[in-house]
Motif scaffolding. Structure first.
Motif, PDB file in Angstrom:
ATOM      1  N   ILE A  73      98.450  70.961 -55.523  1.00 20.70           N
ATOM      2  CA  ILE A  73      98.363  69.867 -54.556  1.00 20.70           C
ATOM      3  C   ILE A  73      98.330  68.587 -55.385  1.00 20.70           C
ATOM      4  O   ILE A  73      97.616  68.502 -56.362  1.00 20.70           O
ATOM      5  CB  ILE A  73      97.052  69.957 -53.738  1.00 20.70           C
ATOM      6  CG1 ILE A  73      97.068  71.203 -52.870  1.00 20.70           C
ATOM      7  CG2 ILE A  73      96.866  68.708 -52.880  1.00 20.70           C
ATOM      8  CD1 ILE A  73      95.840  71.372 -52.003  1.00 20.70           C
ATOM      9  N   ARG A  74      99.128  67.627 -54.990  1.00 18.21           N
ATOM     10  CA  ARG A  74      99.126  66.384 -55.767  1.00 18.21           C
ATOM     11  C   ARG A  74      98.114  65.408 -55.211  1.00 18.21           C
ATOM     12  O   ARG A  74      97.981  65.263 -54.005  1.00 18.21           O
ATOM     13  CB  ARG A  74     100.510  65.748 -55.723  1.00 18.21           C
ATOM     14  CG  ARG A  74     101.490  66.621 -56.441  1.00 18.21           C
ATOM     15  CD  ARG A  74     102.815  65.949 -56.509  1.00 18.21           C
ATOM     16  NE  ARG A  74     103.825  66.985 -56.698  1.00 18.21           N
ATOM     17  CZ  ARG A  74     105.116  66.764 -56.590  1.00 18.21           C
ATOM     18  NH1 ARG A  74     105.545  65.560 -56.281  1.00 18.21           N
ATOM     19  NH2 ARG A  74     105.964  67.730 -56.783  1.00 18.21           N
ATOM     20  N   THR A  75      97.441  64.786 -56.119  1.00 13.77           N
ATOM     21  CA  THR A  75      96.568  63.719 -55.657  1.00 13.77           C
ATOM     22  C   THR A  75      97.432  62.477 -55.562  1.00 13.77           C
ATOM     23  O   THR A  75      98.247  62.210 -56.429  1.00 13.77           O
ATOM     24  CB  THR A  75      95.431  63.467 -56.646  1.00 13.77           C
ATOM     25  OG1 THR A  75      95.999  63.379 -57.938  1.00 13.77           O
ATOM     26  CG2 THR A  75      94.426  64.595 -56.594  1.00 13.77           C
ATOM     27  N   ILE A  76      97.281  61.776 -54.473  1.00 14.24           N
ATOM     28  CA  ILE A  76      98.136  60.616 -54.269  1.00 14.24           C
ATOM     29  C   ILE A  76      97.336  59.355 -54.464  1.00 14.24           C
ATOM     30  O   ILE A  76      96.248  59.193 -53.903  1.00 14.24           O
ATOM     31  CB  ILE A  76      98.727  60.625 -52.852  1.00 14.24           C
ATOM     32  CG1 ILE A  76      99.500  61.910 -52.648  1.00 14.24           C
ATOM     33  CG2 ILE A  76      99.640  59.433 -52.635  1.00 14.24           C
ATOM     34  CD1 ILE A  76      99.848  62.159 -51.216  1.00 14.24           C
ATOM     35  N   PHE A 120     106.822  60.836 -51.770  1.00 14.72           N
ATOM     36  CA  PHE A 120     105.946  60.852 -50.616  1.00 14.72           C
ATOM     37  C   PHE A 120     106.313  59.799 -49.589  1.00 14.72           C
ATOM     38  O   PHE A 120     105.721  59.736 -48.533  1.00 14.72           O
ATOM     39  CB  PHE A 120     104.492  60.718 -51.058  1.00 14.72           C
ATOM     40  CG  PHE A 120     103.983  62.003 -51.605  1.00 14.72           C
ATOM     41  CD1 PHE A 120     103.652  63.034 -50.757  1.00 14.72           C
ATOM     42  CD2 PHE A 120     103.911  62.217 -52.970  1.00 14.72           C
ATOM     43  CE1 PHE A 120     103.235  64.252 -51.258  1.00 14.72           C
ATOM     44  CE2 PHE A 120     103.495  63.425 -53.471  1.00 14.72           C
ATOM     45  CZ  PHE A 120     103.150  64.449 -52.623  1.00 14.72           C
ATOM     46  N   ILE A 123     106.841  61.488 -46.220  1.00  9.91           N
ATOM     47  CA  ILE A 123     105.861  62.185 -45.411  1.00  9.91           C
ATOM     48  C   ILE A 123     104.527  61.484 -45.331  1.00  9.91           C
ATOM     49  O   ILE A 123     103.667  61.871 -44.582  1.00  9.91           O
ATOM     50  CB  ILE A 123     105.664  63.611 -45.934  1.00  9.91           C
ATOM     51  CG1 ILE A 123     105.639  63.608 -47.446  1.00  9.91           C
ATOM     52  CG2 ILE A 123     106.740  64.512 -45.434  1.00  9.91           C
ATOM     53  CD1 ILE A 123     105.506  64.980 -48.031  1.00  9.91           C
ATOM     54  N   ASN A 124     104.380  60.449 -46.112  1.00 13.12           N
ATOM     55  CA  ASN A 124     103.207  59.630 -46.037  1.00 13.12           C
ATOM     56  C   ASN A 124     103.084  59.094 -44.607  1.00 13.12           C
ATOM     57  O   ASN A 124     104.056  58.695 -44.005  1.00 13.12           O
ATOM     58  CB  ASN A 124     103.472  58.487 -47.005  1.00 13.12           C
ATOM     59  CG  ASN A 124     102.245  57.750 -47.331  1.00 13.12           C
ATOM     60  OD1 ASN A 124     101.460  57.483 -46.440  1.00 13.12           O
ATOM     61  ND2 ASN A 124     102.091  57.423 -48.583  1.00 13.12           N
ATOM     62  N   ASP A 125     101.895  59.096 -44.042  1.00 14.49           N
ATOM     63  CA  ASP A 125     101.733  58.588 -42.681  1.00 14.49           C
ATOM     64  C   ASP A 125     102.256  57.165 -42.519  1.00 14.49           C
ATOM     65  O   ASP A 125     102.847  56.822 -41.510  1.00 14.49           O
ATOM     66  CB  ASP A 125     100.255  58.623 -42.266  1.00 14.49           C
ATOM     67  CG  ASP A 125      99.919  59.949 -41.609  1.00 14.49           C
ATOM     68  OD1 ASP A 125     100.872  60.631 -41.203  1.00 14.49           O
ATOM     69  OD2 ASP A 125      98.748  60.282 -41.509  1.00 14.49           O
TER      70      ASP A 125
ATOM     71  N   ALA B  57     101.212  67.541 -50.254  1.00 16.46           N
ATOM     72  CA  ALA B  57     100.684  66.270 -49.743  1.00 16.46           C
ATOM     73  C   ALA B  57      99.430  66.458 -48.904  1.00 16.46           C
ATOM     74  O   ALA B  57      99.013  65.542 -48.202  1.00 16.46           O
ATOM     75  CB  ALA B  57     101.768  65.580 -48.928  1.00 16.46           C
ATOM     76  N   LEU B  58      98.841  67.630 -48.994  1.00 20.53           N
ATOM     77  CA  LEU B  58      97.730  67.963 -48.090  1.00 20.53           C
ATOM     78  C   LEU B  58      96.584  66.944 -48.119  1.00 20.53           C
ATOM     79  O   LEU B  58      95.969  66.673 -47.086  1.00 20.53           O
ATOM     80  CB  LEU B  58      97.200  69.363 -48.435  1.00 20.53           C
ATOM     81  CG  LEU B  58      96.607  70.171 -47.292  1.00 20.53           C
ATOM     82  CD1 LEU B  58      97.551  70.268 -46.108  1.00 20.53           C
ATOM     83  CD2 LEU B  58      96.260  71.574 -47.772  1.00 20.53           C
ATOM     84  N   VAL B  59      96.331  66.377 -49.284  1.00 23.05           N
ATOM     85  CA  VAL B  59      95.223  65.405 -49.347  1.00 23.05           C
ATOM     86  C   VAL B  59      95.512  64.157 -48.525  1.00 23.05           C
ATOM     87  O   VAL B  59      94.594  63.439 -48.150  1.00 23.05           O
ATOM     88  CB  VAL B  59      94.894  64.978 -50.797  1.00 23.05           C
ATOM     89  CG1 VAL B  59      94.087  66.036 -51.494  1.00 23.05           C
ATOM     90  CG2 VAL B  59      96.131  64.621 -51.563  1.00 23.05           C
ATOM     91  N   SER B  60      96.802  63.909 -48.261  1.00 26.19           N
ATOM     92  CA  SER B  60      97.122  62.708 -47.487  1.00 26.19           C
ATOM     93  C   SER B  60      97.068  62.968 -45.981  1.00 26.19           C
ATOM     94  O   SER B  60      97.240  62.054 -45.181  1.00 26.19           O
ATOM     95  CB  SER B  60      98.490  62.150 -47.881  1.00 26.19           C
ATOM     96  OG  SER B  60      99.498  62.983 -47.354  1.00 26.19           O
ATOM     97  N   LYS B  62      95.220  63.108 -42.843  1.00 28.98           N
ATOM     98  CA  LYS B  62      93.927  62.498 -42.527  1.00 28.98           C
ATOM     99  C   LYS B  62      93.265  63.104 -41.298  1.00 28.98           C
ATOM    100  O   LYS B  62      92.136  62.784 -40.970  1.00 28.98           O
ATOM    101  CB  LYS B  62      94.117  60.990 -42.326  1.00 28.98           C
ATOM    102  CG  LYS B  62      94.580  60.278 -43.585  1.00 28.98           C
ATOM    103  CD  LYS B  62      94.810  58.790 -43.307  1.00 28.98           C
ATOM    104  CE  LYS B  62      95.690  58.174 -44.373  1.00 28.98           C
ATOM    105  NZ  LYS B  62      97.135  58.427 -44.115  1.00 28.98           N
TER     106      LYS B  62
END
Ligand code: ZN
Lengths: 137, 182
Positions: A73-76, A120, A123-125, B57-60, B62
């Protein structure tokens, strides 16, 4: 009934009452153009039903689990941190060049952030802003 | 154990729990991809990409929306990107692509209610819809989602979804009726 009304009824086919259904069927019997359109709309329904019967491979979920086992899992980083990191890097490189040093190692340390950011972006919100563009026709 | 607890566990390192999320959501995400791209293998590849990207991207995530809503959004983004790329390729080699489409539909395990020519016509009609109509149509017809759920995924009002669905059906009717005239 005219062809225009018949087209309208076809679109709401599933929600028609008995009288409306009779009215539509009477028109379709007489009108070749409408009955052809109706046939195609029914084929569209068949096509969707046919596709809905398709399934994923049986080992789908185990394949995913296999892939993620080697995939962390990548930390963003928040965008402002990437921005700040870039500015700091740019500033330090400028300073180093100004001082007459070579900046190779510093440059290397910063090249990963744009990649992560780009990937990202989809897929970033926040980046789901692109959904807004679907809404605008 | 609810969804958010599972996700927290996975982020903490319990990777195996991700299979719970995959198994719960895989078929509906596959259907959404299929509704947008129509091609079985492409849809499966895209579904795989959705779950890998979501994991990374699971950490993103929310938790503002449900996990499935989030997955749907990723699936739609990836499928539309896939379609745009395919469209560009089509312009370059449209004839080649036409044969590919036929060859690929020949492999589908289908009934004989519709033949391959009809299938190609229907695919083209759906493909010709504006993207937002195509998304609403797919989520409604392939995944049988309610208008409220579609509205949440697309971040628009329920009224807007209803109007997209009506326009999609009208456009499809129009497109399909045009094929006779040729
Ligand atoms: Zn008529």
């Amino acid at each position: 009934m005219n062809c225009k009304k018949s087209s309208g009824l076809m679109l709401a086919y599933k929600y028609l009452n008995k009288d409306q259904l009779n009215e539509l069927h009477n028109h379709l019997r007489k009108c070749e153009t409408c009955s052809d359109i109706f046939k195609k709309m029914m084929q569209l329904e068949d096509f969707i039903e046919e596709q809905k019967k398709l399934n994923l491979s049986k080992d789908f979920s185990s394949r995913i689990m296999e892939q993620i086992s080697s995939n962390p899992i990548r930390t963003i980083q928040p965008a402002w941190q990437i921005q700040t990191k870039r500015l700091l890097a740019a500033a330090s490189i400028t300073a180093i060049i100004w001082m007459g040093y070579k900046a190779g190692s510093f440059y290397n340390a910063t090249t990963d952030s744009p990649n992560i950011e780009q990937e990202f972006a989809y897929i970033n919100d926040v980046a789901l802003e692109s959904i807004d563009s679907w809404i605008m026709e | 154990m609810n969804e958010n607890e599972i996700i927290n566990d996975i982020i903490k390192g319990n990777k195996l729990k991700y299979s719970l999320l995959v198994e719960k959501n895989q078929q509906m995400i596959f259907r959404a991809c299929l509704g947008l791209v129509h091609h079985h293998e492409d849809a499966e590849d895209l579904t795989q990409e959705v779950f890998i990207k979501a994991y990374q991207a699971l950490v993103s995530f929310k938790g503002d929306s449900s996990f499935s809503t989030w997955l749907y959004r990723i699936a739609i983004n990836l499928s539309l990107t896939h379609l745009r790329k395919k469209k560009n390729r089509n312009i370059i080699s449209s004839i080649e692509e036409l044969f590919k489409v036929r060859a690929s539909t020949d492999n589908n395990p289908e009934s004989d209610t519709i033949n391959n020519e009809q299938r190609t016509i229907i695919e083209k009609a759906i493909d010709s819809l504006p993207e937002n109509q195509k998304i609403a149509f797919t989520l409604s017809k392939y995944d049988e989602l309610k208008q409220a759920e579609i509205a949440e995924i697309m971040m628009i009002s329920e009224g807007a979804v209803e109007s997209l669905l009506q326009r999609a059906k009208k456009n499809l009717q129009k497109k399909l009726s045009q094929y006779k005239k040729k």
